[in-house]
Design a protein around this motif. Sequence first.
Motif, mmCIF file in Angstrom:
data_model
loop_
_atom_site.group_PDB
_atom_site.id
_atom_site.type_symbol
_atom_site.label_atom_id
_atom_site.label_comp_id
_atom_site.label_asym_id
_atom_site.label_seq_id
_atom_site.Cartn_x
_atom_site.Cartn_y
_atom_site.Cartn_z
ATOM 1 N N TYR A 39 0.793 -1.222 0.000
ATOM 2 C CA TYR A 39 0.000 0.000 0.000
ATOM 3 C C TYR A 39 0.831 1.280 0.000
ATOM 4 N N ASP A 40 2.115 1.154 -0.280
ATOM 5 C CA ASP A 40 2.984 2.324 -0.422
ATOM 6 C C ASP A 40 3.266 2.479 -1.918
ATOM 7 N N LEU A 41 2.472 3.308 -2.576
ATOM 8 C CA LEU A 41 2.403 3.322 -4.037
ATOM 9 C C LEU A 41 2.965 4.614 -4.613
ATOM 10 N N PRO A 42 3.475 4.567 -5.849
ATOM 11 C CA PRO A 42 4.132 5.741 -6.424
ATOM 12 C C PRO A 42 3.196 6.817 -6.942
ATOM 13 N N LYS A 43 1.945 6.473 -7.225
ATOM 14 C CA LYS A 43 0.981 7.431 -7.759
ATOM 15 C C LYS A 43 -0.341 7.283 -7.015
ATOM 16 N N PRO A 44 -1.143 8.349 -6.952
ATOM 17 C CA PRO A 44 -2.455 8.239 -6.309
ATOM 18 C C PRO A 44 -3.280 7.113 -6.941
ATOM 19 N N THR A 45 -3.704 6.184 -6.095
ATOM 20 C CA THR A 45 -4.376 4.971 -6.558
ATOM 21 C C THR A 45 -5.627 4.738 -5.733
ATOM 22 N N TRP A 46 -6.748 4.531 -6.417
ATOM 23 C CA TRP A 46 -8.000 4.166 -5.779
ATOM 24 C C TRP A 46 -8.218 2.686 -6.042
ATOM 25 N N PHE A 47 -8.437 1.908 -4.992
ATOM 26 C CA PHE A 47 -8.497 0.458 -5.153
ATOM 27 C C PHE A 47 -9.643 -0.115 -4.336
ATOM 28 N N ILE A 48 -10.031 -1.333 -4.697
ATOM 29 C CA ILE A 48 -10.982 -2.100 -3.899
ATOM 30 C C ILE A 48 -10.219 -3.227 -3.216
ATOM 31 N N ALA A 49 -10.704 -3.622 -2.044
ATOM 32 C CA ALA A 49 -10.100 -4.750 -1.346
ATOM 33 C C ALA A 49 -10.508 -6.051 -2.016
ATOM 34 N N GLY A 50 -9.555 -6.969 -2.107
ATOM 35 C CA GLY A 50 -9.837 -8.304 -2.610
ATOM 36 C C GLY A 50 -9.969 -9.290 -1.470
ATOM 37 N N ASN A 51 -9.832 -10.566 -1.801
ATOM 38 C CA ASN A 51 -9.906 -11.600 -0.772
ATOM 39 C C ASN A 51 -8.547 -11.933 -0.185
ATOM 40 N N ASN A 52 -7.492 -11.310 -0.720
ATOM 41 C CA ASN A 52 -6.150 -11.442 -0.158
ATOM 42 C C ASN A 52 -5.590 -10.044 0.087
ATOM 43 N N GLU A 53 -5.544 -9.640 1.334
ATOM 44 C CA GLU A 53 -5.053 -8.315 1.700
ATOM 45 C C GLU A 53 -4.462 -8.383 3.112
ATOM 46 N N ASP A 54 -3.873 -7.291 3.545
ATOM 47 C CA ASP A 54 -3.604 -7.078 4.957
ATOM 48 C C ASP A 54 -4.895 -6.490 5.536
ATOM 49 N N PHE A 55 -5.673 -7.313 6.212
ATOM 50 C CA PHE A 55 -7.021 -6.888 6.581
ATOM 51 C C PHE A 55 -7.037 -5.899 7.740
ATOM 52 N N ASP A 56 -5.964 -5.828 8.513
ATOM 53 C CA ASP A 56 -5.867 -4.752 9.504
ATOM 54 C C ASP A 56 -5.745 -3.407 8.787
ATOM 55 N N THR A 57 -4.920 -3.360 7.742
ATOM 56 C CA THR A 57 -4.776 -2.129 6.964
ATOM 57 C C THR A 57 -6.082 -1.769 6.280
ATOM 58 N N ILE A 58 -6.748 -2.767 5.697
ATOM 59 C CA ILE A 58 -8.016 -2.502 5.007
ATOM 60 C C ILE A 58 -9.057 -1.982 5.994
ATOM 61 N N ALA A 59 -9.135 -2.583 7.184
ATOM 62 C CA ALA A 59 -10.097 -2.110 8.182
ATOM 63 C C ALA A 59 -9.815 -0.670 8.573
ATOM 64 N N ALA A 60 -8.543 -0.340 8.723
ATOM 65 C CA ALA A 60 -8.188 1.031 9.065
ATOM 66 C C ALA A 60 -8.557 1.992 7.938
ATOM 67 N N LEU A 61 -8.294 1.586 6.690
ATOM 68 C CA LEU A 61 -8.647 2.434 5.553
ATOM 69 C C LEU A 61 -10.163 2.623 5.457
ATOM 70 N N ARG A 62 -10.923 1.591 5.768
ATOM 71 C CA ARG A 62 -12.383 1.726 5.759
ATOM 72 C C ARG A 62 -12.835 2.834 6.720
ATOM 73 N N ASN A 63 -12.074 2.981 7.804
ATOM 74 C CA ASN A 63 -12.474 3.915 8.847
ATOM 75 C C ASN A 63 -11.658 5.198 8.853
ATOM 76 N N GLY A 64 -10.829 5.395 7.800
ATOM 77 C CA GLY A 64 -10.063 6.620 7.680
ATOM 78 C C GLY A 64 -9.030 6.809 8.765
ATOM 79 N N LEU A 65 -8.457 5.712 9.277
ATOM 80 C CA LEU A 65 -7.568 5.801 10.423
ATOM 81 C C LEU A 65 -6.091 5.658 10.085
#
Length: 213
Positions: A39-65
């Motif tokens: 999730y450290d990307l070179p350009k602004p990227t809008w993405f959807i979560a898949g079934n393989n992710e770091d789900f702690d990071t995804i949960a935080a992103l869902r909540n803007g944390l």
Amino acid sequence: MLVLGDAHAADPDNRRALFAAYREADADVALQLGDLMYYDLPKPTWFIAGNNEDFDTIAALRNGLVSNSDVRNATLLASTTVDLDGVRVAGLSGNYAPTQYDRPRANLVAERRRHFTREDVERAMALESVDVLLTHEAPHGLPVAEDYDVGCSHVDDLLSVLDPELCLVGHHHQHAETALGDTRVVSLAPTWERYYMLDPDSLSLTWFETPVE
């Protein structure tokens, strides 16, 4: 606009391919179809979560944390929209599990956080004026080769309600196309094979081989 399929970029070789696609495309913004895993990307990227992710990071992103050095230029679309280059893009994060669909999202824990829920779909259905929909789960009729029947009726319903011009699908690691009503549906090849460019005026999609690093 750069469009990327599954990346699985926790793997170093796949991460090199991901960054090679960014460099070769040289686009200002990107869309990504899930299973990003880095999730450290070179350009602004809008993405959807898949079934393989770091789900702690995804949960935080869902909540803007999230605010740390491991997340940069990565914005999650979770039944939300963004306007990019005059294109309104919506995303449904996660995949479908019938045993989890009717549970409140707040009750999903650990690996179960990979799934979307009824409340996620209902919130997505309330979105307006969507041009492009990103999903990790496919609608019915997409001609991908799997050892199970591909297609989720909840994604079918979402397409029927939102009626986007284009639906882009991750997960299957195959390029395939179909139409559902007036919506063109495209399953994307993985990033280590291809990257795509989306024309914001015509919404036409062109693919290129990802360079070998």
